[in-house]
Write a protein that holds these residues in place. Sequence first.
Motif, PDB file in Angstrom:
ATOM      1  N   SER A 125       0.857  -1.189   0.000  1.00 36.75           N
ATOM      2  CA  SER A 125       0.000   0.000   0.000  1.00 36.75           C
ATOM      3  C   SER A 125       0.891   1.237   0.000  1.00 36.75           C
ATOM      4  N   VAL A 126       0.815   2.015  -1.064  1.00 38.55           N
ATOM      5  CA  VAL A 126       1.601   3.243  -1.211  1.00 38.55           C
ATOM      6  C   VAL A 126       0.635   4.372  -1.548  1.00 38.55           C
ATOM      7  N   ARG A 127       0.507   5.332  -0.664  1.00 37.63           N
ATOM      8  CA  ARG A 127      -0.442   6.424  -0.875  1.00 37.63           C
ATOM      9  C   ARG A 127       0.197   7.759  -0.526  1.00 37.63           C
ATOM     10  N   THR A 128       0.326   8.606  -1.519  1.00 38.98           N
ATOM     11  CA  THR A 128       0.822   9.955  -1.299  1.00 38.98           C
ATOM     12  C   THR A 128      -0.225  10.747  -0.522  1.00 38.98           C
ATOM     13  N   PRO A 129       0.167  11.401   0.574  1.00 38.13           N
ATOM     14  CA  PRO A 129      -0.821  12.137   1.370  1.00 38.13           C
ATOM     15  C   PRO A 129      -1.398  13.326   0.616  1.00 38.13           C
ATOM     16  N   GLY A 130      -2.620  13.690   0.987  1.00 34.98           N
ATOM     17  CA  GLY A 130      -3.245  14.877   0.426  1.00 34.98           C
ATOM     18  C   GLY A 130      -4.146  14.626  -0.760  1.00 34.98           C
ATOM     19  N   LEU A 131      -4.204  13.382  -1.265  1.00 39.67           N
ATOM     20  CA  LEU A 131      -5.064  13.094  -2.400  1.00 39.67           C
ATOM     21  C   LEU A 131      -6.453  12.673  -1.916  1.00 39.67           C
ATOM     22  N   PRO A 132      -7.491  12.955  -2.697  1.00 47.28           N
ATOM     23  CA  PRO A 132      -8.837  12.490  -2.324  1.00 47.28           C
ATOM     24  C   PRO A 132      -8.873  10.962  -2.268  1.00 47.28           C
ATOM     25  N   PRO A 133      -9.782  10.390  -1.484  1.00 46.03           N
ATOM     26  CA  PRO A 133      -9.878   8.925  -1.394  1.00 46.03           C
ATOM     27  C   PRO A 133     -10.113   8.240  -2.737  1.00 46.03           C
ATOM     28  N   SER A 134     -10.716   8.953  -3.684  1.00 48.25           N
ATOM     29  CA  SER A 134     -11.041   8.364  -4.986  1.00 48.25           C
ATOM     30  C   SER A 134      -9.965   8.624  -6.029  1.00 48.25           C
ATOM     31  N   THR A 135      -8.753   8.974  -5.597  1.00 48.64           N
ATOM     32  CA  THR A 135      -7.681   9.313  -6.531  1.00 48.64           C
ATOM     33  C   THR A 135      -6.385   8.622  -6.117  1.00 48.64           C
ATOM     34  N   ARG A 136      -5.676   8.061  -7.097  1.00 47.21           N
ATOM     35  CA  ARG A 136      -4.378   7.439  -6.862  1.00 47.21           C
ATOM     36  C   ARG A 136      -3.355   7.984  -7.853  1.00 47.21           C
ATOM     37  N   ARG A 137      -2.117   8.223  -7.384  1.00 50.19           N
ATOM     38  CA  ARG A 137      -1.017   8.590  -8.283  1.00 50.19           C
ATOM     39  C   ARG A 137      -0.507   7.343  -8.988  1.00 50.19           C
ATOM     40  N   LEU A 138      -0.148   7.500 -10.271  1.00 47.90           N
ATOM     41  CA  LEU A 138       0.423   6.375 -11.002  1.00 47.90           C
ATOM     42  C   LEU A 138       1.781   5.984 -10.426  1.00 47.90           C
ATOM     43  N   GLY A 139       2.553   6.970  -9.943  1.00 51.70           N
ATOM     44  CA  GLY A 139       3.837   6.650  -9.326  1.00 51.70           C
ATOM     45  C   GLY A 139       3.681   5.788  -8.085  1.00 51.70           C
ATOM     46  N   ASP A 140       2.627   6.041  -7.296  1.00 49.35           N
ATOM     47  CA  ASP A 140       2.343   5.206  -6.131  1.00 49.35           C
ATOM     48  C   ASP A 140       2.058   3.768  -6.568  1.00 49.35           C
ATOM     49  N   LEU A 141       1.265   3.619  -7.626  1.00 49.20           N
ATOM     50  CA  LEU A 141       0.938   2.280  -8.119  1.00 49.20           C
ATOM     51  C   LEU A 141       2.180   1.578  -8.654  1.00 49.20           C
ATOM     52  N   ARG A 142       3.067   2.329  -9.289  1.00 52.17           N
ATOM     53  CA  ARG A 142       4.304   1.721  -9.776  1.00 52.17           C
ATOM     54  C   ARG A 142       5.161   1.199  -8.626  1.00 52.17           C
ATOM     55  N   MET A 143       5.240   1.951  -7.542  1.00 56.59           N
ATOM     56  CA  MET A 143       5.987   1.464  -6.389  1.00 56.59           C
ATOM     57  C   MET A 143       5.308   0.230  -5.800  1.00 56.59           C
ATOM     58  N   GLU A 144       3.984   0.240  -5.697  1.00 53.77           N
ATOM     59  CA  GLU A 144       3.268  -0.937  -5.210  1.00 53.77           C
ATOM     60  C   GLU A 144       3.614  -2.169  -6.049  1.00 53.77           C
ATOM     61  N   CYS A 145       3.668  -1.981  -7.363  1.00 57.74           N
ATOM     62  CA  CYS A 145       3.962  -3.096  -8.257  1.00 57.74           C
ATOM     63  C   CYS A 145       5.354  -3.660  -7.993  1.00 57.74           C
TER      64      CYS A 145
END
Length: 233
Positions: A125-145
């Motif tokens: 689970s990688v989540r950049t702070p400050g984003l709405p619950p319904s939004t994910r950064r692609l960079g966060d998803l890349r790190m998760e992968c």
Amino acid sequence: MNWTTALLGTLFLSTTATAQTAPEQEVNIVGFKNPEHKSYQSFVRALSVAERYKELAPQADPGFRLLSKPPGKELTLRLVGNAAEQPIALDPQGYFRLEKKAAIDDERADLVVSAKAGAAAFKPSVRTPGLPPSTRRLGDLRMECEMLWVMDKDDMPFLIRSTFQLAGGLCHSGKIAVDFPEPLKLRSATLVEADRTLKLPLQADRRGYIAPVHDKSWSNEARVVFEPVEDGG
């Protein structure tokens, strides 16, 4: 992720993966016969990879998530060593944090779930702070992968692991579908950057989506914006 179906259009994989899987060793821990469990060292490797790929999500504090299968079942989690054990705190959606140095000093320690094998799964689970619950950064998803790959590759059947490696790795090939779970069922998920948009495929149960983490034409700052099903069903 269902490793037997992650390669798009690869029927050979899905028909041979079961035969290639070694029999699971039966264990008895915390009152469950053969509970779902994973070595602590798998999580240590994932945290080390997160440090290596820090530029993908420089503001995030990487952690993990425990998912029940089917969704909605309440689970507990323990760190279990040879001579001691301790509970791991989970938030209501199954998120938890770990340190690279376990409180139980045992290289063979496991994280053990209050569910039988196959009834739960661990995800980064990688989540950049400050984003709405319904939004994910692609960079966060890349790190998760990247974290997921090092967590799970040693547990994959040899044939699937080798095929992924030949394809360029789990996170770097357009031939591999990488899915990302969400707590709620989704109506839609869309990748957005500037004036460019891409509608993303949803999982069959609509509790996640497939994101093109391999596609470098989308920057790390691209956003996945999703719309949950309002009534949860």
